[in-house]
Motif scaffolding. Structure first.
Motif, short mmCIF file in Angstrom:
data_model
loop_
_atom_site.label_atom_id
_atom_site.label_comp_id
_atom_site.label_asym_id
_atom_site.label_seq_id
_atom_site.Cartn_x
_atom_site.Cartn_y
_atom_site.Cartn_z
N ALA A 184 21.97 27.91 -71.98
CA ALA A 184 21.63 26.32 -71.73
C ALA A 184 21.04 27.00 -70.17
O ALA A 184 22.05 27.52 -69.21
N TYR A 185 20.95 25.49 -68.78
CA TYR A 185 19.88 26.20 -67.77
C TYR A 185 21.40 25.63 -67.44
O TYR A 185 22.18 24.47 -67.46
N VAL A 186 21.96 26.18 -66.23
CA VAL A 186 23.16 26.04 -65.48
C VAL A 186 23.22 25.77 -63.91
O VAL A 186 22.50 26.29 -63.17
N TYR A 187 23.54 24.39 -63.66
CA TYR A 187 23.11 23.64 -62.23
C TYR A 187 25.26 23.63 -61.31
O TYR A 187 25.97 23.29 -62.60
N MET A 188 25.13 24.22 -60.10
CA MET A 188 26.67 24.92 -59.69
C MET A 188 25.63 23.43 -58.82
O MET A 188 25.41 23.73 -57.58
N ASP A 189 26.82 22.30 -58.56
CA ASP A 189 26.82 21.27 -57.09
C ASP A 189 25.40 20.74 -56.52
O ASP A 189 24.77 20.96 -56.47
N VAL A 191 22.21 23.15 -57.53
CA VAL A 191 21.38 23.93 -57.84
C VAL A 191 21.57 24.81 -59.14
O VAL A 191 22.75 25.48 -59.04
N TYR A 192 20.35 25.24 -59.20
CA TYR A 192 20.33 25.89 -60.72
C TYR A 192 20.67 27.31 -60.05
O TYR A 192 20.39 27.73 -59.03
N LYS A 193 21.05 27.59 -61.61
CA LYS A 193 21.51 29.15 -61.38
C LYS A 193 21.38 30.22 -62.61
O LYS A 193 20.96 31.48 -61.98
N GLY A 194 20.66 29.74 -63.57
CA GLY A 194 20.21 30.85 -64.66
C GLY A 194 20.86 29.92 -65.53
O GLY A 194 20.82 28.59 -65.77
N THR A 196 23.13 30.76 -70.04
CA THR A 196 24.21 30.94 -70.43
C THR A 196 23.87 32.22 -71.20
O THR A 196 23.04 31.99 -71.59
N PRO A 197 24.17 33.09 -71.81
CA PRO A 197 25.66 33.19 -70.69
C PRO A 197 25.42 33.99 -69.74
O PRO A 197 24.44 34.34 -69.25
N MET A 198 26.22 33.43 -68.48
CA MET A 198 26.45 34.16 -67.19
C MET A 198 27.50 34.31 -66.42
O MET A 198 27.75 32.93 -66.55
N THR A 199 27.49 34.70 -64.82
CA THR A 199 29.00 35.16 -64.73
C THR A 199 28.45 34.81 -63.04
O THR A 199 27.04 35.81 -62.23
N LEU A 200 29.22 33.75 -61.98
CA LEU A 200 27.82 33.64 -60.53
C LEU A 200 29.59 33.91 -60.07
O LEU A 200 30.80 33.87 -59.90
N THR A 201 28.78 34.84 -59.13
CA THR A 201 29.81 35.77 -58.44
C THR A 201 29.64 34.76 -56.87
O THR A 201 29.00 33.88 -56.67
N SER A 202 30.13 35.40 -55.83
CA SER A 202 30.78 35.12 -54.59
C SER A 202 30.54 33.67 -54.21
O SER A 202 30.26 33.11 -53.59
N VAL A 203 31.74 32.86 -55.50
CA VAL A 203 31.44 31.88 -55.37
C VAL A 203 32.97 31.23 -54.49
O VAL A 203 33.44 32.05 -54.70
N SER A 204 31.94 30.22 -53.49
CA SER A 204 33.26 30.19 -52.63
C SER A 204 34.76 29.22 -53.22
O SER A 204 34.88 28.34 -54.30
N ALA A 205 35.81 29.35 -52.46
CA ALA A 205 37.33 29.22 -53.18
C ALA A 205 37.53 27.60 -53.24
O ALA A 205 38.56 27.42 -51.92
N LYS A 206 37.23 27.05 -54.07
CA LYS A 206 36.85 25.42 -54.07
C LYS A 206 36.60 24.61 -55.13
O LYS A 206 36.38 25.18 -56.18
#
Length: 424
Positions: A184-189, A191-194, A196-206
């Motif tokens: 599946a296509y992954v969007y965070m806030d 914004v397209y990220k990649g 699945t399965p995938m790991t998003l790093t350096s994600v701001s703590a919120k």
């Protein structure tokens, strides 16, 4: 003649200022204070007092003034003149001139530790008293925020105000996103990220919004709160768009967190809010079982129609189930995928409840490591354990050897030789 007149006048003046004496005794709380009667200096206090003699026949004094550097001046009217041989007490209290100042410190957010010239003085909001006039350095520190600095000038008798506005220190964590099915296509806030399965790093703590999209399935949306230095997990069970040959089943249970089985195949757990959707269910009659440790299993038949959604509401009754148990799976390293009887269950460390009593195959898989497998015996109402120690897959270099075309050529020559011998 003039001389005679002058000499005749002398006794008259002496008689005017002569006569008996009395005294004013000026008491003062400060030694070294100067005393003035009607503006005329009379002396300096010592030992807490000063005696000032006056003639009873002289014109009386009216005012007294007592002063000393660093103190407010005392002024008052004198009491009536003393009689001959009498002492009249006068009391003068000098108040010191204010020479100290103060600093009032606030911070946003409040609670910052305040340091004055490098020395800890307390937590904001804070007022630092009794400071000598001059310039001071201030520092504000608070956990999770950048330190802030300021300098302030203190004036005698005045309060200086300082406000610190602290800036948060950016902190990061990570998000591991998986989906069923994967890809599946992954969007965070937004914004397209990649995929699945995938790991998003350096994600701001919120808090972040996560969306997963896959053709033929409904979009999946959720939110996840990332903590500093911690990996948060997102596992999306995607629901397919209904077709005429398949339908869906929505399952909810009271209490939530129960295991769902469709025709004895594990599907997932009922959520605390909303429903658990089983998609791509073939048209026809099916059996749904809902199981939770400490409760009796709930089993029902469901008829699924094309492009429709059937609903199952399971109200579980207390009582230890006699037909299911649990499997607890750990791995080193953690974060590996767990399969029980070849059905995906989740990520280690993981406890799978509602497993039918009996023998079950457990497989643990992690990218870059060899798969680990075992079998466990699950007893009714008990928990079986499986601990996987994963081994990295070694990187293999290509082996030198006979080229494939050489082997084929050799086999061809051999075949030709055999054919010739048969002719002979």
């Amino acid at each position: 003649m003039i001389l005679l007149v002058l000499c005749a006048g002398i006794p008259a003046v002496s008689a005017q200022i002569g006569g008996d004496e009395g005294w004013y005794r000026v008491h003062c709380n400060i030694d070294g204070a100067d005393v003035y009667f009607d503006g005329q200096y009379q002396g300096t206090t010592y030992g807490g007092a000063l005696d000032v003699p006056v003639y009873t026949t002289a014109p009386p004094y009216n005012t007294v003034r007592v002063e000393k550097s660093g103190y407010h001046t005392y002024s008052a009217s004198l009491p009536s003149s003393p009689a001959a041989g009498q002492t009249v007490d006068v009391y003068a209290t000098l108040q010191p001139v204010e020479t100290a100042g103060s600093i009032h410190v606030t911070s946003s957010p409040s609670g910052a530790a305040i340091y004055l010239n490098g020395n800890y003085r307390g937590v904001a909001p804070l007022t630092i008293q009794s400071l000598s006039p001059g310039t001071y350095s201030l520092e504000a520190d608070r956990s999770g925020y950048q330190s802030d600095y300021s300098s302030v000038t203190v004036k005698a008798g005045q309060q200086s105000n300082v406000q610190f506005t602290l800036t948060p220190i950016e902190q990061y964590g990570s998000i591991k996103a998986t989906s069923s099915p994967s890809g599946a296509y992954v969007y965070m806030d937004g914004v397209y990220k990649g995929r699945t399965p995938m790991t998003l790093t350096s994600v701001s703590a919120k808090k972040h919004n996560i969306e997963l999209d896959l053709s033929g399935y409904y979009d999946w949306k959720s939110s996840v709160t990332v903590s500093p230095g911690v990996t948060s997990y997102v596992n999306a069970h995607l629901t397919s768009v209904p077709s005429e040959t398949t339908g869906a089943i929505d399952v909810v249970s009271y209490p939530a967190g129960a295991d769902i089985f469709l025709d004895d195949k594990y599907q997932g757990k009922t959520p605390t809010a909303g429903v658990y959707a089983i998609s791509n269910v073939a048209v026809g009659s099916h059996t749904v079982r809902v199981a939770l440790s400490g409760y009796q299993d709930y089993t029902t038949s469901v008829v699924v129609s094309g492009a429709t959604t059937s609903h199952v509401t399971a109200t579980l009754q207390p009582g230890q189930s006699t037909s299911t148990g649990s499997i607890s799976v750990t791995s080193s390293p953690s974060g590996a995928e767990v399969y029980i009887d070849n059905a995906y269950k989740g990520i280690t460390p993981l406890t799978v409840d509602g497993v039918a009593a009996g023998t079950h195959a457990v497989r643990v898989a992690l990218a870059g490591y060899g798969d680990w497998s075992t079998s466990v015996q699950v007893g009714a109402g008990s928990t079986a354990s499986a601990s996987a120690s994963l081994s990295p897959v070694p990187t293999q270099a290509p082996h030198a050897g006979v080229a494939p075309f050489a082997v084929v050529g050799a086999l061809g020559i051999l075949g030709l030789f055999v054919a010739l011998r048969r002719r002979d």
